[in-house]
Scaffold this motif. Structure first.
Motif, mmCIF file in Angstrom:
data_model
loop_
_atom_site.group_PDB
_atom_site.id
_atom_site.type_symbol
_atom_site.label_atom_id
_atom_site.label_comp_id
_atom_site.label_asym_id
_atom_site.label_seq_id
_atom_site.Cartn_x
_atom_site.Cartn_y
_atom_site.Cartn_z
ATOM 1 N N LEU A 13 0.829 -1.209 0.000
ATOM 2 C CA LEU A 13 0.000 0.000 0.000
ATOM 3 C C LEU A 13 0.868 1.265 0.000
ATOM 4 O O LEU A 13 0.631 2.194 -0.775
ATOM 5 N N LYS A 14 1.900 1.290 0.834
ATOM 6 C CA LYS A 14 2.800 2.444 0.874
ATOM 7 C C LYS A 14 3.534 2.629 -0.446
ATOM 8 O O LYS A 14 3.714 3.759 -0.918
ATOM 9 N N ALA A 15 3.941 1.522 -1.073
ATOM 10 C CA ALA A 15 4.633 1.612 -2.366
ATOM 11 C C ALA A 15 3.695 2.154 -3.437
ATOM 12 O O ALA A 15 4.107 2.956 -4.284
ATOM 13 N N GLY A 16 2.439 1.746 -3.396
ATOM 14 C CA GLY A 16 1.467 2.247 -4.368
ATOM 15 C C GLY A 16 1.198 3.733 -4.200
ATOM 16 O O GLY A 16 1.115 4.481 -5.172
ATOM 17 N N ILE A 17 1.075 4.168 -2.952
ATOM 18 C CA ILE A 17 0.850 5.592 -2.682
ATOM 19 C C ILE A 17 2.077 6.407 -3.093
ATOM 20 O O ILE A 17 1.963 7.479 -3.678
ATOM 21 N N ALA A 18 3.265 5.886 -2.804
ATOM 22 C CA ALA A 18 4.501 6.577 -3.188
ATOM 23 C C ALA A 18 4.612 6.677 -4.703
ATOM 24 O O ALA A 18 5.031 7.707 -5.242
ATOM 25 N N GLN A 19 4.218 5.622 -5.400
ATOM 26 C CA GLN A 19 4.247 5.637 -6.859
ATOM 27 C C GLN A 19 3.283 6.687 -7.394
ATOM 28 O O GLN A 19 3.625 7.461 -8.293
ATOM 29 N N PHE A 20 2.083 6.730 -6.853
ATOM 30 C CA PHE A 20 1.099 7.737 -7.278
ATOM 31 C C PHE A 20 1.633 9.143 -7.041
ATOM 32 O O PHE A 20 1.527 10.015 -7.903
ATOM 33 N N LEU A 21 2.215 9.383 -5.869
ATOM 34 C CA LEU A 21 2.760 10.701 -5.547
ATOM 35 C C LEU A 21 3.895 11.081 -6.492
ATOM 36 O O LEU A 21 3.972 12.214 -6.970
ATOM 37 N N ALA A 22 4.779 10.119 -6.795
ATOM 38 C CA ALA A 22 5.894 10.395 -7.709
ATOM 39 C C ALA A 22 5.391 10.740 -9.099
ATOM 40 O O ALA A 22 5.893 11.660 -9.750
ATOM 41 N N ILE A 23 4.377 10.024 -9.563
ATOM 42 C CA ILE A 23 3.814 10.306 -10.895
ATOM 43 C C ILE A 23 3.166 11.684 -10.916
ATOM 44 O O ILE A 23 3.342 12.456 -11.867
ATOM 45 N N GLU A 24 2.426 12.016 -9.872
ATOM 46 C CA GLU A 24 1.767 13.328 -9.828
ATOM 47 C C GLU A 24 2.783 14.461 -9.760
ATOM 48 O O GLU A 24 2.599 15.503 -10.388
ATOM 49 N N LEU A 25 3.854 14.280 -9.001
ATOM 50 C CA LEU A 25 4.901 15.308 -8.957
ATOM 51 C C LEU A 25 5.576 15.461 -10.318
ATOM 52 O O LEU A 25 5.891 16.571 -10.749
ATOM 53 N N THR A 26 5.799 14.342 -10.996
ATOM 54 C CA THR A 26 6.411 14.396 -12.328
ATOM 55 C C THR A 26 5.510 15.143 -13.296
ATOM 56 O O THR A 26 5.968 16.002 -14.046
ATOM 57 N N ARG A 27 4.229 14.817 -13.274
ATOM 58 C CA ARG A 27 3.289 15.509 -14.160
ATOM 59 C C ARG A 27 3.189 16.992 -13.813
ATOM 60 O O ARG A 27 3.121 17.838 -14.693
ATOM 61 N N GLY A 28 3.166 17.296 -12.525
ATOM 62 C CA GLY A 28 3.100 18.692 -12.100
ATOM 63 C C GLY A 28 4.325 19.474 -12.508
ATOM 64 O O GLY A 28 4.238 20.649 -12.866
ATOM 65 N N ASN A 29 5.491 18.828 -12.479
ATOM 66 C CA ASN A 29 6.717 19.505 -12.886
ATOM 67 C C ASN A 29 6.771 19.716 -14.391
ATOM 68 O O ASN A 29 7.350 20.686 -14.863
ATOM 69 N N SER A 30 6.173 18.806 -15.151
ATOM 70 C CA SER A 30 6.209 18.980 -16.605
ATOM 71 C C SER A 30 5.235 20.070 -17.053
ATOM 72 O O SER A 30 5.499 20.779 -18.010
ATOM 73 N N ARG A 31 4.098 20.198 -16.368
ATOM 74 C CA ARG A 31 3.126 21.238 -16.721
ATOM 75 C C ARG A 31 3.529 22.581 -16.130
ATOM 76 O O ARG A 31 3.467 23.605 -16.778
ATOM 77 N N ASP A 32 3.908 22.549 -14.870
ATOM 78 C CA ASP A 32 4.167 23.773 -14.119
ATOM 79 C C ASP A 32 5.411 23.518 -13.279
ATOM 80 O O ASP A 32 5.365 22.749 -12.336
ATOM 81 N N SER A 33 6.494 24.136 -13.613
ATOM 82 C CA SER A 33 7.756 23.844 -12.933
ATOM 83 C C SER A 33 7.737 24.250 -11.460
ATOM 84 O O SER A 33 8.686 23.998 -10.740
ATOM 85 N N ARG A 34 6.655 24.844 -11.020
ATOM 86 C CA ARG A 34 6.569 25.266 -9.627
ATOM 87 C C ARG A 34 5.957 24.197 -8.718
ATOM 88 O O ARG A 34 5.710 24.456 -7.552
ATOM 89 N N ALA A 35 5.698 23.006 -9.227
ATOM 90 C CA ALA A 35 5.058 21.964 -8.416
ATOM 91 C C ALA A 35 5.912 21.608 -7.198
ATOM 92 O O ALA A 35 5.392 21.472 -6.091
ATOM 93 N N LEU A 36 7.208 21.466 -7.405
ATOM 94 C CA LEU A 36 8.073 21.126 -6.269
ATOM 95 C C LEU A 36 8.144 22.256 -5.258
ATOM 96 O O LEU A 36 8.125 22.000 -4.054
#
Length: 116
Positions: A13-36
């Motif tokens: 469960l923790k690995a799945g949540i971490a994977q989801f978070l990593a994907i969302e951060l990646t997408r946020g950084n590609s759309r808007d470099s201010r995500a991080l």
């Protein structure tokens, strides 16, 4: 899922949540470099090792744990897909490596000071 039981459920469960978070951060950084900077504002402002107190030390340890968790999610994503997609999950940009190293240095200096 192979091998899913009471002992592995929490980790999966923790690995799945971490994977989801990593994907969302990646997408946020590609759309808007201010995500991080929006979600991890402390990443680009590491504390000074000189002005280190117990609270700053605990915060740095927590930050490194969070970064490790996010990066494990990205690795989990890569291992599950096995290169089957062109989407590369890189939630933390390469430019942040110096700031991550600063956080790790503060943690290591904190451990060194606590051993004296």
């Amino acid at each position: 899922m192979v091998g899913l039981n009471d002992d592995t459920l929490g980790g999966t469960l923790k690995a799945g949540i971490a994977q989801f978070l990593a994907i969302e951060l990646t997408r946020g950084n590609s759309r808007d470099s201010r995500a991080l900077t929006r979600y991890l504002p402390w990443l680009y402002n590491p504390p000074s090792a000189v002005q280190q107190g117990p609270r700053e030390f605990i915060d740095c340890v927590g930050h490194i744990r969070l970064l490790s968790w996010i990066l494990l999610g990205a690795l989990n994503h890569l291992s599950l897909l096995g290169g089957a997609t062109s989407f590369v999950c890189q939630p933390i940009p390469q430019e942040a490596s110096c700031h991550i190293a600063d956080h790790i240095q503060v943690v290591l200096l904190g451990f060194q000071n606590s051993q004296r």
